[in-house]
Design an enzyme around this catalytic site. Sequence first.
Site, PDB file in Angstrom:
ATOM      1  N   ARG A  30       0.818  -1.222   0.000  1.00  0.00           N
ATOM      2  CA  ARG A  30       0.000   0.000   0.000  1.00  0.00           C
ATOM      3  C   ARG A  30       0.849   1.268   0.000  1.00  0.00           C
ATOM      4  O   ARG A  30       0.470   2.271   0.613  1.00  0.00           O
ATOM      5  CB  ARG A  30      -0.954   0.019   1.207  1.00  0.00           C
ATOM      6  CG  ARG A  30      -2.048  -1.029   1.162  1.00  0.00           C
ATOM      7  CD  ARG A  30      -3.150  -0.610   0.192  1.00  0.00           C
ATOM      8  NE  ARG A  30      -4.317  -1.463   0.329  1.00  0.00           N
ATOM      9  CZ  ARG A  30      -5.421  -1.101   0.999  1.00  0.00           C
ATOM     10  NH1 ARG A  30      -5.524   0.070   1.561  1.00  0.00           N
ATOM     11  NH2 ARG A  30      -6.436  -1.934   1.069  1.00  0.00           N
ATOM     12  N   ARG A  34      -3.278   7.108   0.969  1.00  0.00           N
ATOM     13  CA  ARG A  34      -3.709   8.354   1.619  1.00  0.00           C
ATOM     14  C   ARG A  34      -2.679   9.002   2.535  1.00  0.00           C
ATOM     15  O   ARG A  34      -2.829  10.160   2.905  1.00  0.00           O
ATOM     16  CB  ARG A  34      -5.002   8.100   2.404  1.00  0.00           C
ATOM     17  CG  ARG A  34      -6.214   7.980   1.510  1.00  0.00           C
ATOM     18  CD  ARG A  34      -7.362   7.341   2.237  1.00  0.00           C
ATOM     19  NE  ARG A  34      -7.018   5.970   2.601  1.00  0.00           N
ATOM     20  CZ  ARG A  34      -7.830   5.106   3.175  1.00  0.00           C
ATOM     21  NH1 ARG A  34      -9.044   5.473   3.495  1.00  0.00           N
ATOM     22  NH2 ARG A  34      -7.441   3.887   3.439  1.00  0.00           N
ATOM     23  N   ARG A  43      -6.306  11.736  -5.995  1.00  0.00           N
ATOM     24  CA  ARG A  43      -7.545  11.008  -5.715  1.00  0.00           C
ATOM     25  C   ARG A  43      -8.760  11.914  -5.900  1.00  0.00           C
ATOM     26  O   ARG A  43      -9.821  11.473  -6.352  1.00  0.00           O
ATOM     27  CB  ARG A  43      -7.458  10.463  -4.278  1.00  0.00           C
ATOM     28  CG  ARG A  43      -8.708   9.846  -3.696  1.00  0.00           C
ATOM     29  CD  ARG A  43      -8.944   8.476  -4.273  1.00  0.00           C
ATOM     30  NE  ARG A  43     -10.145   7.873  -3.704  1.00  0.00           N
ATOM     31  CZ  ARG A  43     -11.370   8.158  -4.110  1.00  0.00           C
ATOM     32  NH1 ARG A  43     -11.583   9.052  -5.067  1.00  0.00           N
ATOM     33  NH2 ARG A  43     -12.412   7.553  -3.565  1.00  0.00           N
ATOM     34  N   ASP A  80      -6.974  -2.480  -7.292  1.00  0.00           N
ATOM     35  CA  ASP A  80      -7.495  -3.080  -6.064  1.00  0.00           C
ATOM     36  C   ASP A  80      -7.851  -4.531  -6.338  1.00  0.00           C
ATOM     37  O   ASP A  80      -8.134  -4.902  -7.485  1.00  0.00           O
ATOM     38  CB  ASP A  80      -8.735  -2.325  -5.565  1.00  0.00           C
ATOM     39  CG  ASP A  80      -9.016  -2.665  -4.108  1.00  0.00           C
ATOM     40  OD1 ASP A  80      -8.394  -2.048  -3.223  1.00  0.00           O
ATOM     41  OD2 ASP A  80      -9.822  -3.576  -3.851  1.00  0.00           O
ATOM     42  N   TYR A 156     -15.105 -10.909   0.525  1.00  0.00           N
ATOM     43  CA  TYR A 156     -15.834  -9.682   0.180  1.00  0.00           C
ATOM     44  C   TYR A 156     -17.058  -9.989  -0.690  1.00  0.00           C
ATOM     45  O   TYR A 156     -18.105  -9.376  -0.539  1.00  0.00           O
ATOM     46  CB  TYR A 156     -14.907  -8.697  -0.547  1.00  0.00           C
ATOM     47  CG  TYR A 156     -13.837  -8.143   0.366  1.00  0.00           C
ATOM     48  CD1 TYR A 156     -14.124  -7.088   1.227  1.00  0.00           C
ATOM     49  CD2 TYR A 156     -12.560  -8.683   0.395  1.00  0.00           C
ATOM     50  CE1 TYR A 156     -13.156  -6.584   2.084  1.00  0.00           C
ATOM     51  CE2 TYR A 156     -11.589  -8.189   1.246  1.00  0.00           C
ATOM     52  CZ  TYR A 156     -11.891  -7.138   2.089  1.00  0.00           C
ATOM     53  OH  TYR A 156     -10.948  -6.649   2.949  1.00  0.00           O
TER      54      TYR A 156
END
Length: 351
Positions: A30, A34, A43, A80, A156
């Site tokens: 990652r 952010r 973003r 992702d 998920y």
Amino acid sequence: MGSQTGANGKPLLSVIDGKARFPPPVWLMRQAGRYLPEYRALRAKASSFLDFCYTPALAAEATLQPVRRFGFDAAILFSDILVIPDALGQKVDFAPGEGPRLDPVSTCDDFARLKPQLDLSRLSPVLETIAKVKGALPRHVALIGFCGAPWTVACYMVGGQSVPDHNPARLMAYRKPELFRRLIDRLTEVSIDFLAWQLEAGADLVQIFDTWAGVLPFAEFERWCIAPAKAIVEGLRRRHPSARVTGFSKGAGQALTAYARATGVNTLGLDSGMDPGWVCEMFGSRFALQGNLDPLALLAGGAALERAVRAILSSFRGKRHIFNLGHGILPETPPAHVELMLDLIRRGGAG
Ligand code: CP3
């Protein structure tokens, strides 16, 4: 294809291919995200997270940002793991601040609505991103493609969101084993395609993220994590015989022994709970080892960070080590702590 052309002056590939290096090459899971102000600015240009992933100019820039800022030895494709359910026709959304939301697959009818193959028109921008990044990376930097492991993606797809312990997927595996088997098999098949396409587009290696492997009892881990990973590696190597594959089976603990023996991966990704001494003794002669700084130590900084980085450098010294975190970097991490970590690594822990 990258993986058939030798290490090509890329330190990270030379470690995977057999050469221990000190100081070790380094990248972070990652690493685009952010915690970087330039990521947050980029973003803001996309309407949704998936649009961001599917816009090659933006995704390529996000991939390159951390490499430019920190000089990492690898870039990881900005995308992702949930582009796979999206490309199978499942509805996938990222609600700001809440994480992923999917229309859960819980019945045979839900499963029947999934596409038998990946919708390439959905994923072609991801492959275009790889080609773009490849053209812009410094020669010594490796490019990593990836997918989620079938079990983690299924967590998920079945749960519809990130739920503690992933009980919906675990229950489906017990209650409807045939349906769950079909889902895992579908994910296994399409993951082989997706990883092969990523290598063809220019990725030098691929990583399989099994973030939720640690919630399963051993027999279930064998069935839903080890067997699919083995099938993916075999399927990929039928198409690309020298494909380099990293397996990150988070929380596997001692079951990493069975994973390492069966799957055929070149590199073992290690979470922060793994004891480096045990790992080096068990796997150090046969695998490259990637990890395993605690993301919280990186966030904390200061003496705790220095101590943790030094301990990892000395434990893995002499082995084929790729320095990384034990899981993704946390959004609150000050970029200055990443600098500190890199300085220390590049000095071999001295100073
Ligand atoms: O820099 C990189 O590592 C490359 C890009 C990457 C992302 N996700 C970007 C992302 C990679 C390799 C992933 C993998 C991923 N995605 C995993 C496996 C690894 C892990 O961290 O456990 C998982 C489980 C996911 C699913 C996912 N994506 C979740 C649960 C979330 C929400 C939580 C969060 O961090 O916000 C995402 C969103 C996501 N994927 C973001 C990023 C940068 C944040 C979204 C944003 O910027 O708005």
